[in-house]
Write an enzyme that holds these catalytic residues in place. Structure first.
Site, PDB file in Angstrom:
ATOM      1  N   ILE A   1       3.131   4.396  -0.257  1.00 39.20           N
ATOM      2  CA  ILE A   1       4.351   4.791  -0.978  1.00 39.20           C
ATOM      3  C   ILE A   1       4.991   3.568  -1.662  1.00 39.20           C
ATOM      4  CG2 ILE A   1       6.685   5.727  -0.666  1.00 39.20           C
ATOM      5  CD1 ILE A   1       5.545   7.424   1.665  1.00 39.20           C
TER       6      ILE A   1
ATOM      7  N   SER B   1      -1.270   8.357   1.868  1.00 38.44           N
ATOM      8  CA  SER B   1      -1.079   6.898   1.895  1.00 38.44           C
ATOM      9  C   SER B   1      -2.058   6.334   2.919  1.00 38.44           C
ATOM     10  CB  SER B   1       0.362   6.549   2.297  1.00 38.44           C
ATOM     11  OG  SER B   1       0.531   6.745   3.688  1.00 38.44           O
TER      12      SER B   1
ATOM     13  N   TYR C   1       7.447   6.794  17.137  1.00 36.48           N
ATOM     14  CA  TYR C   1       7.730   6.814  15.693  1.00 36.48           C
ATOM     15  C   TYR C   1       8.970   7.666  15.418  1.00 36.48           C
ATOM     16  CZ  TYR C   1       6.896   7.647  10.683  1.00 36.48           C
ATOM     17  OH  TYR C   1       7.020   7.732   9.308  1.00 36.48           O
TER      18      TYR C   1
ATOM     19  N   SER D   1       0.835  -1.207   0.000  1.00 34.84           N
ATOM     20  CA  SER D   1       0.000   0.000   0.000  1.00 34.84           C
ATOM     21  C   SER D   1       0.867   1.254   0.000  1.00 34.84           C
ATOM     22  CB  SER D   1      -0.966   0.012   1.198  1.00 34.84           C
ATOM     23  OG  SER D   1      -0.339   0.505   2.345  1.00 34.84           O
TER      24      SER D   1
ATOM     25  N   LYS E   1      12.571   6.510  13.785  1.00 34.07           N
ATOM     26  CA  LYS E   1      13.148   7.102  12.571  1.00 34.07           C
ATOM     27  C   LYS E   1      14.489   7.782  12.882  1.00 34.07           C
ATOM     28  CE  LYS E   1       9.878   5.896   9.654  1.00 34.07           C
ATOM     29  NZ  LYS E   1      10.084   4.952   8.559  1.00 34.07           N
TER      30      LYS E   1
ATOM     31  N   SER F   1      12.003   9.709   7.502  1.00 36.49           N
ATOM     32  CA  SER F   1      10.909  10.686   7.577  1.00 36.49           C
ATOM     33  C   SER F   1      11.513  12.022   8.021  1.00 36.49           C
ATOM     34  CB  SER F   1       9.888  10.210   8.617  1.00 36.49           C
ATOM     35  OG  SER F   1       8.978  11.229   8.927  1.00 36.49           O
TER      36      SER F   1
HETATM   37  N1  LIG Z   1       2.865   8.691   4.473  1.00 40.45           N
HETATM   38  C1  LIG Z   1       3.609   9.548   5.143  1.00 40.45           C
HETATM   39  O1  LIG Z   1       3.168  10.639   5.507  1.00 40.45           O
HETATM   40  C2  LIG Z   1       5.044   9.188   5.451  1.00 40.45           C
HETATM   41  C3  LIG Z   1       5.909  10.227   5.808  1.00 40.45           C
HETATM   42  C4  LIG Z   1       7.218   9.923   6.113  1.00 40.45           C
HETATM   43  C5  LIG Z   1       7.661   8.622   6.057  1.00 40.45           C
HETATM   44  N2  LIG Z   1       6.811   7.628   5.708  1.00 40.45           N
HETATM   45  C6  LIG Z   1       7.315   6.254   5.691  1.00 40.45           C
HETATM   46  O2  LIG Z   1       6.996   5.646   4.468  1.00 40.45           O
HETATM   47  C7  LIG Z   1       6.916   4.251   4.648  1.00 40.45           C
HETATM   48  C8  LIG Z   1       5.670   3.725   3.965  1.00 40.45           C
HETATM   49  O3  LIG Z   1       4.532   4.218   4.614  1.00 40.45           O
HETATM   50  P1  LIG Z   1       3.171   4.605   3.861  1.00 40.45           P
HETATM   51  O4  LIG Z   1       2.951   6.028   4.106  1.00 40.45           O
HETATM   52  O5  LIG Z   1       3.173   4.108   2.492  1.00 40.45           O
HETATM   53  O6  LIG Z   1       2.115   3.812   4.772  1.00 40.45           O
HETATM   54  P2  LIG Z   1       1.137   2.600   4.445  1.00 40.45           P
HETATM   55  O7  LIG Z   1       0.276   2.917   3.281  1.00 40.45           O
HETATM   56  O8  LIG Z   1       0.480   2.269   5.747  1.00 40.45           O
HETATM   57  O9  LIG Z   1       2.120   1.415   4.034  1.00 40.45           O
HETATM   58  C9  LIG Z   1       2.899   0.755   5.002  1.00 40.45           C
HETATM   59  C10 LIG Z   1       3.437  -0.528   4.413  1.00 40.45           C
HETATM   60  O10 LIG Z   1       4.222  -1.187   5.422  1.00 40.45           O
HETATM   61  C11 LIG Z   1       3.828  -2.555   5.480  1.00 40.45           C
HETATM   62  N3  LIG Z   1       4.029  -3.120   6.802  1.00 40.45           N
HETATM   63  C12 LIG Z   1       3.440  -2.747   7.964  1.00 40.45           C
HETATM   64  N4  LIG Z   1       3.811  -3.567   8.961  1.00 40.45           N
HETATM   65  C13 LIG Z   1       4.647  -4.479   8.413  1.00 40.45           C
HETATM   66  C14 LIG Z   1       5.354  -5.613   8.913  1.00 40.45           C
HETATM   67  N5  LIG Z   1       5.249  -5.988  10.198  1.00 40.45           N
HETATM   68  N6  LIG Z   1       6.125  -6.332   8.073  1.00 40.45           N
HETATM   69  C15 LIG Z   1       6.207  -5.991   6.769  1.00 40.45           C
HETATM   70  N7  LIG Z   1       5.579  -4.939   6.228  1.00 40.45           N
HETATM   71  C16 LIG Z   1       4.797  -4.197   7.040  1.00 40.45           C
HETATM   72  C17 LIG Z   1       2.363  -2.570   5.073  1.00 40.45           C
HETATM   73  O11 LIG Z   1       1.992  -3.808   4.505  1.00 40.45           O
HETATM   74  P3  LIG Z   1       1.248  -5.015   5.269  1.00 40.45           P
HETATM   75  O12 LIG Z   1       0.236  -4.425   6.178  1.00 40.45           O
HETATM   76  O13 LIG Z   1       0.667  -5.825   4.141  1.00 40.45           O
HETATM   77  O14 LIG Z   1       2.340  -5.771   5.974  1.00 40.45           O
HETATM   78  C18 LIG Z   1       2.339  -1.498   3.991  1.00 40.45           C
HETATM   79  O15 LIG Z   1       2.659  -2.058   2.749  1.00 40.45           O
HETATM   80  C19 LIG Z   1       6.955   4.005   6.156  1.00 40.45           C
HETATM   81  O16 LIG Z   1       8.246   3.604   6.541  1.00 40.45           O
HETATM   82  C20 LIG Z   1       6.655   5.368   6.726  1.00 40.45           C
HETATM   83  O17 LIG Z   1       7.208   5.546   7.999  1.00 40.45           O
HETATM   84  C21 LIG Z   1       5.495   7.884   5.395  1.00 40.45           C
END
Ligand SMILES: NC(=O)c1ccc[n+]([C@@H]2O[C@H](COP(=O)([O-])OP(=O)(O)OC[C@H]3O[C@@H](n4cnc5c(N)ncnc54)[C@H](OP(=O)(O)O)[C@@H]3O)[C@@H](O)[C@H]2O)c1
Length: 334
Positions: A61, A238, A202, A59, A206, A189
């Protein structure tokens, strides 16, 4: 004549400052990143045919990374816990690209199950024979005040975001060191640079990643073709808020809130690919005010705190009223 100059000079300076201010506020990345986007290597040239392993590909990013990489022609390894979602992403990748089914490998993986990481790495190597890029993207955020949050939540956040990431990195790095080339890219992040209320665990995870990879990078300096990049996005659209840790492990967020004010996912991913193609050590991918605070943080941390404390109050107020906590100045690029 003199009075005309005296009258016009402040107006000209004011106009110039206004234009510079507007330009600065239109930026959504740090200057090295935006320079690389303008003049640097293009992902379309650097990444076709490369084996790229994306964690968290089910899902947000990670999913968008899979789509953009597939279009470019990278060979993909898609990992996360939910296999059915990974198969959905794979199907979509095949529809939008020239890749064949064998070019995309789905490897279900729980980052917290560290004993499975060696086997998963072997599976990838058996299929593709090499890993060119590991994108450590899987992770979860947090929305809860420290005073309300159980300690086991902090343990779970560190197990996933920090230990899970460095465990997988260790196995992949063994292979990369043998080849003497490869890229380790980690989705940190802006919260790995600054701090924010409601996300103490969190931010800590990070910051831990930032400290870890900033120390690993010089350990690998003898290998010029091995690069370590940390990507620091601000708020991005996301599923992250749907999946946040809260006060208790079993509790999810009741009202995730509207996400439309955040940076569009495709823009974040495009800048991430530019960072990978250009081997940037660290890239800030963010709208304002977080981008401005990153800069302020480097030069005048106490002033940055003044601003963060003000924003922190807004975050907590938003959170308590059920609106998304993040404060964002967004320009809607897509
Ligand atoms: N969106 C933002 O605002 C933002 C900002 C800064 C940094 N980030 C970073 O970007 C990255 C991706 O986040 P996102 O925003 O795309 O969020 P997201 O849509 O919630 O995606 C998170 C992903 O991590 C996977 N995940 C969660 N727990 C896991 C586990 N135990 N083992 C393996 N995979 C796992 C989920 O897949 P499953 O549930 O299928 O395992 C999902 O594919 C993260 O590291 C987040 O900290 C996001």
């Amino acid at each position: 004549m003199e009075w005309v100059v005296l009258l016009l000079a402040p107006l000209a300076v004011g106009a110039l400052l206004y234009l510079v201010g507007r330009w600065l506020f239109s930026l959504d990345g740090d200057l090295t990143l935006l320079w690389a986007e303008w003049r640097g290597k293009r992902p379309e040239k650097e990444l076709p045919g490369k084996v790229v392993w994306v964690t968290g590909a089910s899902s947000g990013i990670g999913e968008e990374l899979a789509y953009q990489l597939a279009k470019i022609g990278s060979l993909l390894v898609l990992s996360a816990r939910r296999e059915n979602e990974l198969e959905r992403v794979k199907k979509q990748c095949l529809e939008i690209s020239n890749l064949n089914s064998d070019d995309i490998l789905v490897v279900p993986l729980d980052l917290t199950d560290r004993s499975s990481h060696e086997g998963a790495t072997k599976t990838v190597l058996q299929h593709f024979g090499r890993i060119d890029v590991l994108v450590n993207n899987g992770g979860r955020s947090q929305r809860s005040l420290f005073v309300d949050t159980k300690l086991e939540v902090y343990q779970a956040i560190m197990e996933l975001n920090y230990l899970g990431t460095i465990s997988l990195t260790k196995h992949v790095l063994n292979h990369i060191i043998q080849r003497k080339k490869g890229k380790i890219v980690t989705m940190s992040s802006v919260m790995g640079i600054m701090g924010a209320p409601l996300a103490t665990g969190y931010c800590a995870s990070k910051h831990a990643l930032q400290g870890f990879f900033n120390s690993l990078r010089p350990e690998l300096a003898e290998y010029p073709e091995i690069t370590v990049s940390t990507i620091c996005p601000g708020p991005v659209q996301s599923k992250i808020i749907d999946n946040v840790f809260t006060e208790e492990l079993s509790k999810s967020l009741q009202k995730p809130g509207d996400q439309s004010h955040k940076m569009p996912t495709d823009r974040c991913v495009r800048l991430t690919l530019v960072s990978i193609a250009n081997d940037l050590n660290e890239a800030w991918v963010s709208d304002h005010p977080y981008l401005a605070i990153c800069y302020l943080w480097q030069y005048a941390p106490t002033w940055a705190w003044w601003l963060l404390n003000k924003m922190g109050k807004i975050r907590i107020r938003n959170f308590k009223s059920g609106v998304d906590a993040d404060v964002s100045y967004s320009k809607k690029k897509s």
